[in-house]
Design a protein around this motif. Structure first.
Motif, PDB file in Angstrom:
ATOM      1  N   ASP A 124       2.569  13.078  -7.067  1.00 17.46           N
ATOM      2  CA  ASP A 124       3.174  11.861  -6.546  1.00 17.46           C
ATOM      3  C   ASP A 124       4.353  11.369  -7.393  1.00 17.46           C
ATOM      4  O   ASP A 124       5.520  11.534  -7.028  1.00 17.46           O
ATOM      5  CB  ASP A 124       2.089  10.769  -6.428  1.00 17.46           C
TER       6      ASP A 124
ATOM      7  N   GLU B 230      -4.192   9.622  -4.219  1.00 23.22           N
ATOM      8  CA  GLU B 230      -2.908   9.885  -3.551  1.00 23.22           C
ATOM      9  C   GLU B 230      -2.998  11.156  -2.697  1.00 23.22           C
ATOM     10  O   GLU B 230      -2.341  11.260  -1.661  1.00 23.22           O
ATOM     11  CB  GLU B 230      -1.778  10.018  -4.585  1.00 23.22           C
TER      12      GLU B 230
ATOM     13  N   HIS C  94      -1.658   1.348   0.816  1.00 14.23           N
ATOM     14  CA  HIS C  94      -1.181   0.706  -0.409  1.00 14.23           C
ATOM     15  C   HIS C  94      -1.065  -0.816  -0.325  1.00 14.23           C
ATOM     16  O   HIS C  94      -1.125  -1.482  -1.351  1.00 14.23           O
ATOM     17  CB  HIS C  94       0.158   1.303  -0.846  1.00 14.23           C
TER      18      HIS C  94
ATOM     19  N   HIS D 276      -5.342   2.808 -10.142  1.00 16.28           N
ATOM     20  CA  HIS D 276      -4.513   2.684  -8.937  1.00 16.28           C
ATOM     21  C   HIS D 276      -5.049   3.588  -7.816  1.00 16.28           C
ATOM     22  O   HIS D 276      -5.204   3.163  -6.671  1.00 16.28           O
ATOM     23  CB  HIS D 276      -3.063   3.035  -9.278  1.00 16.28           C
TER      24      HIS D 276
ATOM     25  N   VAL E 100      -6.273   2.898  -4.015  1.00 14.61           N
ATOM     26  CA  VAL E 100      -5.658   3.549  -2.845  1.00 14.61           C
ATOM     27  C   VAL E 100      -6.753   4.083  -1.914  1.00 14.61           C
ATOM     28  O   VAL E 100      -6.652   3.978  -0.686  1.00 14.61           O
ATOM     29  CB  VAL E 100      -4.694   4.676  -3.291  1.00 14.61           C
TER      30      VAL E 100
HETATM   31 ZN   LIG Z   1       0.185   4.971  -5.115  1.00 11.69          ZN
END
Ligand SMILES: [Zn+2]
Ligand SMILES: NC(=O)c1ccc[n+]([C@@H]2O[C@H](COP(=O)([O-])OP(=O)(O)OC[C@H]3O[C@@H](n4cnc5c(N)ncnc54)[C@H](O)[C@@H]3O)[C@@H](O)[C@H]2O)c1
Length: 352
Positions: free
Chosen positions: A132, A180, A240, A255, A259
């Protein structure tokens, strides 16, 4: 070895190379054409891999930062720029960023700013950074309490993605990157099928090594068509809006974990807006398989309030979501903040 090319609208070419032994086999050759080489890393990564770098490049100028998002600040950026100036780097120098997304984002911004732009090679060492953050040329630091408020679009010359770095990553960082990857699965049917077919080995390092190139190819394909987020690149915001709201309010998870939660919740919202229910249940099962269970969530009214403030939203009490609809299909959904709050409340009660 696999290579992907991204060309942005300033016709700068960026190449992503997926292969083993990037430090010893790829990096020295790629650095040949540059005047000076300067390495930026964090203390954790440098302790693990610094010796391999010096073995490959000889004695090299290095600047390290303390590890972690808390240090993704203008102060860290300025101390890196000061170190680069102190080392007397010229415009034909190359900055090598060795680390996760924090190092990559700060280093990429420093390279964009120093002498109005020097070359940068990204060597991402986390799963998240490989699939990502290192791909796509977004660079930034956090500022005034807002994540990534100050930054620039600036493509690195090369991204060198080597799965060997995963061997030292804690499981939690793998889960973060998988967040992700599942998001990519919600946007790309082929990635979804691979994840579903391998649900029992999502954390296996050899499986992760195999799926990194497909994820880079997917993100590079999106960025190639919309480098500066005019339209298509917004698809990468799937899950997101909700993730960022919970991340800001709660902040105890990574994070990528937010997600996964955001993708689960937004799949549920999509269900009541014409989404394919059977497919959405399969996507949610994938989120839970990686997450290991749903934690308790912040109050819906707080989440809706924070979501309205998100810099990617339009303001005026409305929330924009990129939601999964059916396999490989998504749509942008704009909801009144009160409607979004009702959805979060309904979903929260159903999860209890
Ligand atoms: Zn992200
Ligand atoms: N630019 C973009 O498009 C983009 C996209 C997504 C995320 N991001 C940014 O990326 C950042 C998150 O990146 P991250 O998850 O890589 O976090 P990170 O850079 O903080 O790395 C996570 C932790 O893993 C350690 N680490 C890194 N590589 C390691 C290795 N091989 N072995 C052992 N430990 C290792 C680091 O020292 C750190 O403690 C956030 O700041 C986020 O905003 C940027």
């Amino acid at each position: 070895m696999r290579t992907f090319t991204i060309t942005d609208r300033r016709t700068k070419v960026s190449r992503v190379i997926c292969r083993r032994q990037v430090l010893s086999k790829a990096l020295p050759a790629l650095l040949q054409g540059y005047g000076e080489v300067f390495v930026f890393s964090d203390e954790t990564v440098w302790n693990l891999y610094g010796r391999l770098v010096t073995r490959a490049l000889g004695s090299v100028k290095v600047h390290t930062m303390p590890a972690g998002e808390a240090h993704k600040t203008p102060e860290t950026l300025l101390s890196l720029l000061a170190a680069m100036a102190g080392a007397g780097l010229h415009r034909n120098a190359c900055l090598v960023c060795l680390g996760g997304g924090v190092v990559g984002d700060i280093g990429g911004l420093a390279a964009a700013l120093y002498m109005r732009g020097i070359a940068c090679i990204q060597v991402p060492t986390t799963l998240l950074a490989q699939v990502d953050s290192s791909v796509g040329g977004k660079t930034a630091v956090d500022f005034c309490g807002v994540k990534n408020l100050v930054g620039a679009f600036s493509q690195p010359a090369y991204v060198l993605a080597d799965p060997a770095f995963f061997a030292t990553l804690p499981a939690r960082e793998l889960r973060c990157g998988l967040g992700e990857i599942v998001k990519h699965g919600a946007l790309c049917a082929q990635i979804f099928d691979t994840l579903e077919q391998n649900r029992d080995k999502l954390f296996d390092l050899s499986f992760l090594a195999d799926i990194v190139p497909a994820n880079i190819a997917f993100k590079a394909g999106v960025v190639r068509r919309d480098a500066e987020e005019g339209g298509l690149r917004k698809c990468l915001n799937l899950g997101h809006t909700t993730a960022h709201a919970y991340e800001l309010l709660d902040g105890t998870l990574s994070h990528g974990e937010y997600v996964l939660i955001g993708t689960f919740i937004e799949a549920e919202i999509a269900r009541s807006h014409g989404g394919d229910g059977a497919y959405l249940s399969r996507l949610q099962a994938l989120c839970l398989a990686v997450l290991g269970g749903m934690p308790s969530l912040p109050p819906p009214e707080e989440a809706a309030r924070v979501a309205c403030l998100d810099k990617k939203n339009t303001g005026r009490g409305r929330v924009v979501l990129t939601v999964p609809m059916s396999k490989g299909e998504y749509r942008l959904l704009e909801l009144e903040s009160t409607a979004y709050e009702r959805e979060l409340g309904r979903i929260g009660r159903a999860l209890c």
